[in-house]
Write a protein that holds these residues in place. Structure first.
Motif, PDB file in Angstrom:
ATOM      1  N   GLU A   1       0.831  -1.206   0.000  1.00 30.66           N
ATOM      2  CA  GLU A   1       0.000   0.000   0.000  1.00 30.66           C
ATOM      3  C   GLU A   1       0.864   1.254   0.000  1.00 30.66           C
ATOM      4  OE1 GLU A   1      -3.408   0.512  -0.195  1.00 30.66           O
ATOM      5  OE2 GLU A   1      -3.437  -1.614  -0.710  1.00 30.66           O
TER       6      GLU A   1
ATOM      7  N   ASP B   1       0.866   4.297  -2.589  1.00 32.37           N
ATOM      8  CA  ASP B   1       0.786   5.690  -2.135  1.00 32.37           C
ATOM      9  C   ASP B   1       1.911   6.506  -2.754  1.00 32.37           C
ATOM     10  OD1 ASP B   1      -1.492   5.762  -0.490  1.00 32.37           O
ATOM     11  OD2 ASP B   1      -0.382   4.937   1.202  1.00 32.37           O
TER      12      ASP B   1
ATOM     13  N   CYS C   1       1.215   7.268  -6.398  1.00 33.62           N
ATOM     14  CA  CYS C   1       0.202   8.325  -6.519  1.00 33.62           C
ATOM     15  C   CYS C   1       0.777   9.694  -6.163  1.00 33.62           C
ATOM     16  CB  CYS C   1      -0.994   8.011  -5.616  1.00 33.62           C
ATOM     17  SG  CYS C   1      -2.028   6.677  -6.231  1.00 33.62           S
TER      18      CYS C   1
ATOM     19  N   PRO D   1      -5.093  11.911   0.952  1.00 32.85           N
ATOM     20  CA  PRO D   1      -5.343  10.483   1.243  1.00 32.85           C
ATOM     21  C   PRO D   1      -6.764   9.991   0.965  1.00 32.85           C
ATOM     22  CG  PRO D   1      -3.967  11.434   2.947  1.00 32.85           C
ATOM     23  CD  PRO D   1      -4.392  12.565   2.057  1.00 32.85           C
ATOM     24  N   PRO D   2      -7.825  10.741   1.300  1.00 37.14           N
ATOM     25  CA  PRO D   2      -9.168  10.200   1.032  1.00 37.14           C
ATOM     26  C   PRO D   2      -9.439   9.975  -0.459  1.00 37.14           C
ATOM     27  CG  PRO D   2      -9.306  12.030   2.583  1.00 37.14           C
ATOM     28  CD  PRO D   2      -7.901  11.998   2.067  1.00 37.14           C
TER      29      PRO D   2
ATOM     30  N   ARG E   1      -7.043   9.739  -2.768  1.00 40.05           N
ATOM     31  CA  ARG E   1      -5.973   8.888  -3.307  1.00 40.05           C
ATOM     32  C   ARG E   1      -6.390   7.421  -3.327  1.00 40.05           C
ATOM     33  NH1 ARG E   1      -1.262   8.795   0.371  1.00 40.05           N
ATOM     34  NH2 ARG E   1      -1.480  11.036   0.228  1.00 40.05           N
ATOM     35  N   LYS E   2      -7.269   7.017  -2.427  1.00 36.01           N
ATOM     36  CA  LYS E   2      -7.715   5.622  -2.362  1.00 36.01           C
ATOM     37  C   LYS E   2      -8.329   5.169  -3.686  1.00 36.01           C
ATOM     38  CE  LYS E   2      -8.580   5.592   2.573  1.00 36.01           C
ATOM     39  NZ  LYS E   2      -9.566   5.511   3.649  1.00 36.01           N
ATOM     40  N   ARG E   3      -9.077   6.039  -4.320  1.00 38.57           N
ATOM     41  CA  ARG E   3      -9.710   5.689  -5.603  1.00 38.57           C
ATOM     42  C   ARG E   3      -8.664   5.490  -6.692  1.00 38.57           C
ATOM     43  NH1 ARG E   3     -15.350   9.048  -5.914  1.00 38.57           N
ATOM     44  NH2 ARG E   3     -16.060   8.395  -3.871  1.00 38.57           N
TER      45      ARG E   3
ATOM     46  N   LYS F   1      -5.563   4.590  -6.158  1.00 42.06           N
ATOM     47  CA  LYS F   1      -4.842   3.348  -5.840  1.00 42.06           C
ATOM     48  C   LYS F   1      -5.624   2.141  -6.323  1.00 42.06           C
ATOM     49  CE  LYS F   1      -3.867   3.284  -1.460  1.00 42.06           C
ATOM     50  NZ  LYS F   1      -3.448   3.404  -0.058  1.00 42.06           N
ATOM     51  N   ARG F   2      -6.933   2.172  -6.147  1.00 44.76           N
ATOM     52  CA  ARG F   2      -7.779   1.077  -6.616  1.00 44.76           C
ATOM     53  C   ARG F   2      -7.694   0.953  -8.138  1.00 44.76           C
ATOM     54  NH1 ARG F   2     -13.171   2.471  -5.325  1.00 44.76           N
ATOM     55  NH2 ARG F   2     -12.346   2.829  -3.257  1.00 44.76           N
TER      56      ARG F   2
END
Length: 128
Positions: A69, A73, A76, A101-102, A104-106, A108-109
């Motif tokens: 992860e 990160d 990104c 970060p909130p 960035r999760k999308r 990363k997916r």
């Protein structure tokens, strides 16, 4: 790959159009100031998030975990910082979204799914 090629052409063209429109609407100096401000802010955020990601990866390695992860990160953050350094409003918005970060999760997916597809198609070989 088609989407990447199209985005390399379309996004800069749209950014140039928006910059020209912004220069006419609010003036050249405010537009330049905004571009410089987002660049400086982007460098600050990239450094802050990058150092935090490095700390997290080191901690995971210290406990014998693979920092998967944290690597995503880092990818990104690198892409987001590059987009923020590039002048333009569209690239700045995308860059900020990749740094927070909130949101960035999308991304990363999306990156994980792309890697899975490439592996499934045989474009990436896993060597053990």
């Amino acid at each position: 790959m088609r989407y990447l090629f199209l985005s390399i052409i379309i996004i800069p063209a749209a950014d140039i159009g928006i910059l020209l429109f912004s220069g006419k609407t609010i003036g050249v100096l405010p537009t330049l100031f905004f571009i410089l401000l987002t660049g400086v802010l982007g460098v600050y955020l990239a450094k802050k998030e990058g150092l935090q990601t490095i700390r997290k990866a080191r901690e995971q390695l210290r406990y014998g975990q693979i920092p998967g992860e944290s690597v995503l990160d880092g990818v990104c953050i690198l892409i987001g910082a590059t987009l923020l350094i590039t002048p333009g409003f569209i690239t700045d918005i995308l860059g900020f979204l990749m740094l927070f970060p909130p949101t960035r999760k999308r991304f990363k997916r999306l990156i994980k799914n792309s890697f899975r597809k490439w592996i499934y198609k045989g474009n990436i070989k896993i060597i053990k």
